[in-house]
Motif scaffolding. Structure first.
Motif, mmCIF file in Angstrom:
data_model
loop_
_atom_site.group_PDB
_atom_site.id
_atom_site.type_symbol
_atom_site.label_atom_id
_atom_site.label_comp_id
_atom_site.label_asym_id
_atom_site.label_seq_id
_atom_site.Cartn_x
_atom_site.Cartn_y
_atom_site.Cartn_z
ATOM 1 N N ILE A 203 0.847 -1.184 0.000
ATOM 2 C CA ILE A 203 0.000 0.000 0.000
ATOM 3 C C ILE A 203 0.888 1.242 0.000
ATOM 4 C CG2 ILE A 203 -1.896 1.220 1.136
ATOM 5 C CD1 ILE A 203 -2.527 -1.638 0.130
ATOM 6 N N MET A 204 0.710 2.078 -1.007
ATOM 7 C CA MET A 204 1.506 3.296 -1.127
ATOM 8 C C MET A 204 0.843 4.489 -0.427
ATOM 9 S SD MET A 204 4.017 2.128 -2.816
ATOM 10 C CE MET A 204 4.614 1.122 -4.175
ATOM 11 N N HIS A 205 -0.484 4.537 -0.500
ATOM 12 C CA HIS A 205 -1.218 5.693 0.020
ATOM 13 C C HIS A 205 -2.635 5.237 0.353
ATOM 14 C CE1 HIS A 205 -2.449 9.868 0.507
ATOM 15 N NE2 HIS A 205 -3.453 9.654 -0.311
ATOM 16 N N SER A 206 -3.142 5.666 1.492
ATOM 17 C CA SER A 206 -4.495 5.265 1.867
ATOM 18 C C SER A 206 -5.131 6.287 2.796
ATOM 19 C CB SER A 206 -4.483 3.891 2.545
ATOM 20 O OG SER A 206 -5.792 3.485 2.882
ATOM 21 N N VAL A 207 -6.187 6.942 2.317
ATOM 22 C CA VAL A 207 -7.020 7.827 3.126
ATOM 23 C C VAL A 207 -8.469 7.449 2.825
ATOM 24 C CG1 VAL A 207 -5.336 9.698 3.232
ATOM 25 C CG2 VAL A 207 -6.969 9.621 1.344
ATOM 26 N N ASP A 208 -9.403 8.150 3.460
ATOM 27 C CA ASP A 208 -10.810 7.781 3.294
ATOM 28 C C ASP A 208 -11.277 7.853 1.843
ATOM 29 O OD1 ASP A 208 -11.030 7.342 5.975
ATOM 30 O OD2 ASP A 208 -11.996 9.260 6.426
ATOM 31 N N THR A 209 -10.756 8.815 1.081
ATOM 32 C CA THR A 209 -11.287 9.056 -0.261
ATOM 33 C C THR A 209 -10.507 8.393 -1.381
ATOM 34 O OG1 THR A 209 -9.995 11.098 -0.396
ATOM 35 C CG2 THR A 209 -12.286 11.277 0.377
ATOM 36 N N LYS A 210 -9.304 7.904 -1.082
ATOM 37 C CA LYS A 210 -8.500 7.318 -2.159
ATOM 38 C C LYS A 210 -7.426 6.394 -1.597
ATOM 39 C CE LYS A 210 -7.680 11.546 -3.131
ATOM 40 N NZ LYS A 210 -7.369 12.767 -3.903
ATOM 41 N N ALA A 211 -6.959 5.502 -2.456
ATOM 42 C CA ALA A 211 -5.903 4.583 -2.061
ATOM 43 C C ALA A 211 -5.132 4.172 -3.305
ATOM 44 C CB ALA A 211 -6.477 3.356 -1.362
ATOM 45 N N SER A 212 -3.869 3.818 -3.100
ATOM 46 C CA SER A 212 -3.052 3.338 -4.209
ATOM 47 C C SER A 212 -2.056 2.321 -3.686
ATOM 48 C CB SER A 212 -2.322 4.489 -4.891
ATOM 49 O OG SER A 212 -1.398 5.096 -4.002
ATOM 50 N N GLY A 213 -1.546 1.497 -4.606
ATOM 51 C CA GLY A 213 -0.587 0.497 -4.184
ATOM 52 C C GLY A 213 0.049 -0.221 -5.350
ATOM 53 N N GLU A 214 0.958 -1.119 -5.007
ATOM 54 C CA GLU A 214 1.614 -1.970 -5.995
ATOM 55 C C GLU A 214 1.311 -3.421 -5.644
ATOM 56 O OE1 GLU A 214 5.849 -1.369 -7.576
ATOM 57 O OE2 GLU A 214 6.052 -3.124 -6.257
ATOM 58 N N LEU A 215 0.687 -4.108 -6.564
ATOM 59 C CA LEU A 215 0.243 -5.479 -6.352
ATOM 60 C C LEU A 215 1.051 -6.419 -7.241
ATOM 61 C CD1 LEU A 215 -1.876 -7.568 -5.326
ATOM 62 C CD2 LEU A 215 -3.348 -6.825 -7.220
ATOM 63 N N MET A 216 1.658 -7.418 -6.608
ATOM 64 C CA MET A 216 2.393 -8.424 -7.362
ATOM 65 C C MET A 216 1.559 -9.696 -7.430
ATOM 66 S SD MET A 216 5.198 -6.992 -8.337
ATOM 67 C CE MET A 216 6.043 -8.454 -8.940
ATOM 68 N N LEU A 217 1.183 -10.066 -8.652
ATOM 69 C CA LEU A 217 0.484 -11.319 -8.898
ATOM 70 C C LEU A 217 1.459 -12.312 -9.530
ATOM 71 C CD1 LEU A 217 -2.809 -9.847 -10.407
ATOM 72 C CD2 LEU A 217 -2.426 -10.614 -8.056
ATOM 73 N N LYS A 218 1.047 -13.526 -9.665
ATOM 74 C CA LYS A 218 1.927 -14.558 -10.221
ATOM 75 C C LYS A 218 2.426 -14.182 -11.611
ATOM 76 C CE LYS A 218 2.172 -19.552 -10.963
ATOM 77 N NZ LYS A 218 1.415 -20.835 -10.894
ATOM 78 N N LYS A 219 1.561 -13.523 -12.399
ATOM 79 C CA LYS A 219 1.922 -13.213 -13.782
ATOM 80 C C LYS A 219 1.874 -11.724 -14.093
ATOM 81 C CE LYS A 219 0.507 -15.833 -17.121
ATOM 82 N NZ LYS A 219 -0.347 -16.615 -18.056
ATOM 83 N N ALA A 220 1.803 -10.870 -13.069
ATOM 84 C CA ALA A 220 1.687 -9.435 -13.369
ATOM 85 C C ALA A 220 2.081 -8.565 -12.182
ATOM 86 C CB ALA A 220 0.266 -9.095 -13.796
ATOM 87 N N LYS A 221 2.576 -7.370 -12.502
ATOM 88 C CA LYS A 221 2.734 -6.310 -11.507
ATOM 89 C C LYS A 221 1.664 -5.275 -11.801
ATOM 90 C CE LYS A 221 5.875 -2.932 -11.569
ATOM 91 N NZ LYS A 221 7.151 -2.191 -11.432
#
Length: 293
Positions: A203-221
C-alpha cells in the motif's frame, strides 16, 4: 420457476437483482428492507410480500414452508457488514444464497460459511460479474494464448461520490471494509482470476477518499489507484460530464470495458440457476486482498 426472497431491497444494486430474478423467469415472493418506500417493486413484482425486519422475514419463510411453498433462494443486497448475518439466516432457513459483493468483509468468515453450507446442505453463491464481461473473457483468452509469462498493468478507477457517502455505512470502514472493498473488489477479483495468485500487496497511500498500491500477482505487476474524489477525474471524463473513469492498461495497451455492466447480474443468475455459479472459494482471493488494502 424458483421462489426468491431478497434482503436489502431498497439499495442501489438491489434493482439489478430484482430484474435478474424477473428476466430469468423466476418469482420474488418477499422483499425485506428497513427502508419502507419501495415503489420499484411495482414495476417487477407488485404481488410480493414486503417486510421491514429479519424477524418478519423468518416468520414469512417458516409460514411458506408450512404451506408447502418454501423459498428456494435468498438474494442478499444488504450493507457489507450484514452479509455474514444474512447468509446465516438464509442457510438456517433452508435457502440457497446469492450474495452481492463482497461476500464478506473478513476472510475468516468464509470458513464459517463453508461449515454452514455442510450443515444446511445449501450453497452460497457470490456475484463476480466481471468474469462474465465479454471484453474480460476475451482478455483472459488472449493472455492465456499470448505465451508471455509476465505483464505490467496500470489500474485506475475513479467514481466520485457526494457528501452523503461518508454519512452512510459506506463511509464507515468497519461496516464497508473501506474503499478497496467498496469500489475495488471486482477489479481485484478480475485481475486475480486472469493473472494468478497474490504474491505481495504494498500500500503506497491510503485515506478515506482514495488509495493506491503496488500489487504483485503470479503473472503481473499492478500499479493501482482508486478514488472517490471528483478532482481526480481526468479531463476526458469531466469534459464529457462523466463522474466515473475506468482504465486498465496492460503492457501499454488500454482495455476498454466501460459498457456492458448493467446486464451482467442477469447472466450471473443464469449461471447460478444452471448450476455453474461462483462460490465461497472463488471469492477468497479478492477478499483476502482487499482485507489487507
Amino acid at each position: 420457476m424458483k421462489r426468491f426472497a431478497l434482503i436489502g431491497a431498497a439499495g442501489f444494486v438491489a434493482e439489478r437483482h430484482i430484474r435478474a430474478i424477473k428476466e430469468t423467469g423466476n418469482e420474488l415472493v418477499c422483499a425485506m428492507d428497513t427502508f419502507d418506500v419501495m415503489g420499484r417493486m411495482d414495476s417487477y413484482f407488485p404481488e410480493a410480500e414486503f417486510v421491514a425486519s429479519e424477524k418478519e422475514l423468518v416468520q414469512f419463510l417458516q409460514l411458506a414452508k408450512e404451506k408447502g411453498e418454501s423459498v428456494d433462494y435468498i438474494s442478499i443486497c444488504s450493507p457489507n457488514y450484514l452479509h455474514i448475518t444474512h447468509i446465516e439466516l438464509a442457510l438456517k432457513n433452508g435457502c440457497d444464497v446469492i450474495c452481492e459483493k463482497p461476500l464478506v468483509i473478513h476472510s475468516e468468515d468464509l470458513d464459517k460459511i463453508k461449515e454452514w453450507e455442510v450443515d444446511s446442505g445449501k450453497r452460497v453463491y457470490t456475484v463476480l460479474q466481471l468474469r462474465y464481461h465479454p471484453t474480460i473473457l476475451k482478455l483472459k483468452e488472449e493472455i492465456e494464448q499470448s505465451g508471455k509469462d509476465f505483464f505490467n498493468i496500470e489500474l485506475k478507477y475513479i467514481t466520485s461520490r457526494g457528501k452523503w457517502y461518508f454519512k452512510s455505512w459506506k463511509g464507515d470502514v468497519k461496516k464497508s471494509g473501506g474503499i478497496a472493498t467498496n469500489i475495488g473488489i471486482h477489479f481485484f477479483d478480475m485481475l486475480n482470476w486472469i493473472f494468478g495468485d497474490v504474491m505481495q500487496n504494498k500500500i503506497m497511500h491510503s485515506v478515506d477518499t482514495k488509495a493506491s498500491g503496488e500489487l504483485m500477482l503470479k503473472k503481473a505487476k499492478v500499479n493501482w489507484f482508486l478514488s472517490l474524489d471528483y478532482n481526480d477525474l481526468p479531463r476526458v471524463a469531466t469534459n464529457s460530464g462523466k463522474r466515473t473513469f475506468r482504465s486498465i492498461i496492460i503492457d501499454g495497451k488500454e482495455i476498454e470495458f466501460s459498457d456492458g455492466f448493467t446486464d451482467l447480474h442477469t447472466v450471473t443468475y443464469q449461471h447460478i440457476l444452471g448450476g455453474n455459479g461462483f462460490g465461497v472459494e472463488d471469492a477468497r482471493g479478492s477478499i483476502e486482498l482487499t482485507e489487507n488494502s
